[in-house]
Write a protein that holds these residues in place. Structure first.
Motif, mmCIF file in Angstrom:
data_model
loop_
_atom_site.group_PDB
_atom_site.id
_atom_site.type_symbol
_atom_site.label_atom_id
_atom_site.label_comp_id
_atom_site.label_asym_id
_atom_site.label_seq_id
_atom_site.Cartn_x
_atom_site.Cartn_y
_atom_site.Cartn_z
ATOM 1 N N ILE A 39 4.005 24.526 -20.308
ATOM 2 C CA ILE A 39 3.065 23.701 -19.534
ATOM 3 C C ILE A 39 2.550 22.538 -20.379
ATOM 4 C CG2 ILE A 39 0.754 23.679 -18.496
ATOM 5 C CD1 ILE A 39 1.347 26.527 -17.473
ATOM 6 N N LEU A 40 2.186 22.828 -21.632
ATOM 7 C CA LEU A 40 1.689 21.767 -22.511
ATOM 8 C C LEU A 40 2.756 20.709 -22.751
ATOM 9 C CD1 LEU A 40 -0.283 23.911 -25.123
ATOM 10 C CD2 LEU A 40 -1.245 22.441 -23.338
ATOM 11 N N ARG A 41 3.978 21.150 -22.945
ATOM 12 C CA ARG A 41 5.062 20.187 -23.162
ATOM 13 C C ARG A 41 5.288 19.325 -21.918
ATOM 14 N NH1 ARG A 41 8.646 24.326 -26.346
ATOM 15 N NH2 ARG A 41 8.141 23.765 -28.490
ATOM 16 N N LEU A 42 5.269 19.958 -20.766
ATOM 17 C CA LEU A 42 5.477 19.218 -19.530
ATOM 18 C C LEU A 42 4.389 18.167 -19.340
ATOM 19 C CD1 LEU A 42 7.009 18.838 -16.829
ATOM 20 C CD2 LEU A 42 5.452 20.554 -15.862
ATOM 21 N N LEU A 43 3.141 18.560 -19.518
ATOM 22 C CA LEU A 43 2.036 17.614 -19.360
ATOM 23 C C LEU A 43 2.125 16.492 -20.393
ATOM 24 C CD1 LEU A 43 -0.942 20.063 -18.662
ATOM 25 C CD2 LEU A 43 0.349 18.695 -17.009
ATOM 26 N N GLY A 44 2.614 16.833 -21.600
ATOM 27 C CA GLY A 44 2.754 15.821 -22.637
ATOM 28 C C GLY A 44 3.839 14.805 -22.348
ATOM 29 N N HIS A 68 -3.561 30.651 -13.488
ATOM 30 C CA HIS A 68 -4.293 31.437 -14.494
ATOM 31 C C HIS A 68 -4.109 30.836 -15.889
ATOM 32 C CE1 HIS A 68 -5.624 34.415 -11.715
ATOM 33 N NE2 HIS A 68 -4.420 34.924 -11.465
ATOM 34 N N ILE A 69 -2.882 30.445 -16.210
ATOM 35 C CA ILE A 69 -2.620 29.860 -17.529
ATOM 36 C C ILE A 69 -3.346 28.533 -17.674
ATOM 37 C CG2 ILE A 69 -0.828 28.911 -19.036
ATOM 38 C CD1 ILE A 69 1.110 30.950 -17.816
ATOM 39 N N LEU A 70 -3.290 27.705 -16.643
ATOM 40 C CA LEU A 70 -3.967 26.412 -16.690
ATOM 41 C C LEU A 70 -5.475 26.577 -16.875
ATOM 42 C CD1 LEU A 70 -2.013 24.465 -13.943
ATOM 43 C CD2 LEU A 70 -2.242 23.772 -16.345
ATOM 44 N N LEU A 73 -6.108 27.257 -20.506
ATOM 45 C CA LEU A 73 -5.905 26.042 -21.293
ATOM 46 C C LEU A 73 -7.044 25.051 -21.099
ATOM 47 C CD1 LEU A 73 -2.063 25.520 -20.715
ATOM 48 C CD2 LEU A 73 -3.187 26.391 -22.776
ATOM 49 N N VAL A 74 -7.575 24.989 -19.888
ATOM 50 C CA VAL A 74 -8.738 24.137 -19.626
ATOM 51 C C VAL A 74 -9.954 24.658 -20.389
ATOM 52 C CG1 VAL A 74 -10.403 23.420 -17.857
ATOM 53 C CG2 VAL A 74 -7.954 23.296 -17.381
ATOM 54 N N ALA A 75 -10.150 25.973 -20.378
ATOM 55 C CA ALA A 75 -11.286 26.570 -21.087
ATOM 56 C C ALA A 75 -11.222 26.311 -22.583
ATOM 57 C CB ALA A 75 -11.337 28.071 -20.810
ATOM 58 N N LEU A 90 -3.200 16.669 -20.375
ATOM 59 C CA LEU A 90 -3.559 17.175 -21.698
ATOM 60 C C LEU A 90 -4.999 16.806 -22.028
ATOM 61 C CD1 LEU A 90 -0.430 16.492 -23.954
ATOM 62 C CD2 LEU A 90 -1.125 18.621 -22.831
ATOM 63 N N GLY A 91 -5.691 17.714 -22.735
ATOM 64 C CA GLY A 91 -7.089 17.499 -23.084
ATOM 65 C C GLY A 91 -7.268 17.047 -24.515
ATOM 66 N N THR A 92 -8.500 16.723 -24.841
ATOM 67 C CA THR A 92 -8.808 16.214 -26.179
ATOM 68 C C THR A 92 -8.638 17.268 -27.260
ATOM 69 O OG1 THR A 92 -11.148 16.705 -25.794
ATOM 70 C CG2 THR A 92 -10.393 14.464 -25.317
ATOM 71 N N GLY A 93 -8.616 18.538 -26.875
ATOM 72 C CA GLY A 93 -8.383 19.579 -27.874
ATOM 73 C C GLY A 93 -7.037 19.440 -28.554
ATOM 74 N N MET A 94 -6.063 18.823 -27.872
ATOM 75 C CA MET A 94 -4.756 18.584 -28.470
ATOM 76 C C MET A 94 -4.855 17.597 -29.627
ATOM 77 S SD MET A 94 -2.620 20.511 -26.826
ATOM 78 C CE MET A 94 -1.065 19.794 -27.324
ATOM 79 N N ILE A 95 -5.815 16.664 -29.526
ATOM 80 C CA ILE A 95 -5.976 15.671 -30.581
ATOM 81 C C ILE A 95 -6.432 16.331 -31.875
ATOM 82 C CG2 ILE A 95 -7.247 13.613 -31.293
ATOM 83 C CD1 ILE A 95 -7.423 12.830 -28.344
#
Length: 277
Positions: A39-44, A68-70, A73-75, A90-95
């Motif tokens: 999911i993270l790769r797809l959003l990226g 559920h996974i999303l 990841l949002v939390a 993608l959220g700022t936590g990835m930064i």
């Protein structure tokens, strides 16, 4: 290694690609982790937020499982959701995670002054890359020359396994059989594709001299030189890459640059391994 756009790189590394473990290591599947990473790769890879249905369909996930996974990841701030459109990005936590990798020492910090010297001395775009566990090529650091022409790529861009000069290094150090390499070679996208016979000879030459050359194959008009940065066990973990105009990089210039890069790579390897290793 050549310098395709992040969009092209993303197309070459689909979100559902499984991690390739090191030889001899048995990895037990953990579906929740694999799906989260997918999911993270797809959003990226996307330039705009995606709806739940789009994410689930793209990754062949049950919508309720995907949701559920999303939510997790949002939390964790790795993904954001627009409360109005219900679309995810993608959220700022990835930064902060990426910054931890780039600022955590090791190859990324040690290689930057090396790249700056290379770019200044030879008028090339210099890159430090990592060979990932999935055997893709990941750009970790870049230095641009002051020349009017500059080859552009971004930190974080990924490229095919056997792409360009770094791909020849991967083939030379992989220990894989020629039939396996031939199958992988057939998947590489080139501007001017060499024959497998010609490429095989270049890989064999790479083994002999310890550096690799791609002249006009992956990108017409571009020459790429790559040298290995090896682990203490002789495993290929990183490469130094120089990219420039073929018209400005004749045989003598390439030879001189490769020798300088080999010395720099040897010093990097020694620093990364540490004393007494």
């Amino acid at each position: 290694m050549a310098t395709r756009s992040p969009k092209a790189a993303a197309a070459a590394t689909p979100a559902t690609t499984a991690t390739k473990p090191a030889k001899g290591v048995r990895v037990r599947p953990v579906p929740a982790v694999t799906r989260s990473i997918a999911i993270l790769r797809l959003l990226g890879e996307q330039k705009q937020p995606l709806a739940l249905k789009t994410v689930a369909q793209a990754l062949d996930l049950v919508p309720s499982t995907c949701l559920h996974i999303l939510r997790v990841l949002v939390a964790e701030d790795l993904v954001t959701v627009d409360p109005t459109t219900k679309r995810y990005a993608l959220g700022t936590g990835m930064i902060s995670l990426a910054r931890s990798v780039l600022e955590g020492g090791g190859f990324t910090q040690l290689v930057q002054p090396v790249l700056d010297r290379m770019a200044g001395q030879f008028g090339v775009t210099a890159m430090g890359v990592e060979i990932t566990a999935r055997q893709t090529v990941l750009v970790l650091a870049i230095s641009q020359s002051n020349q009017p022409f500059r080859v552009h790529t971004d930190v974080g861009s990924q490229f095919d396994t056997l792409v360009s000069a770094t791909g020849r290094l991967i083939a030379a150090y992989s220990g894989e059989s020629w039939p396996v390499l031939k199958a992988q070679f057939a998947q590489v996208v080139w501007d001017q594709a060499p024959t497998f016979t010609a490429w095989k000879k270049e890989v064999e030459l790479t083994r002999e001299r310890g550096w690799a050359l791609d002249r006009d194959n992956f990108m017409a008009g571009i020459t790429v030189v790559a040298v290995p940065v090896l682990s203490s066990g002789g495993r290929l973990v990183n490469t130094l890459v120089a990219v420039g105009l073929t018209s400005q990089l004749g045989a003598a210039r390439v030879q001189q640059m490769a020798q300088v890069m080999q010395r720099e790579a040897a010093e990097l390897s020694a620093l990364l391994v540490g004393p007494g290793a």
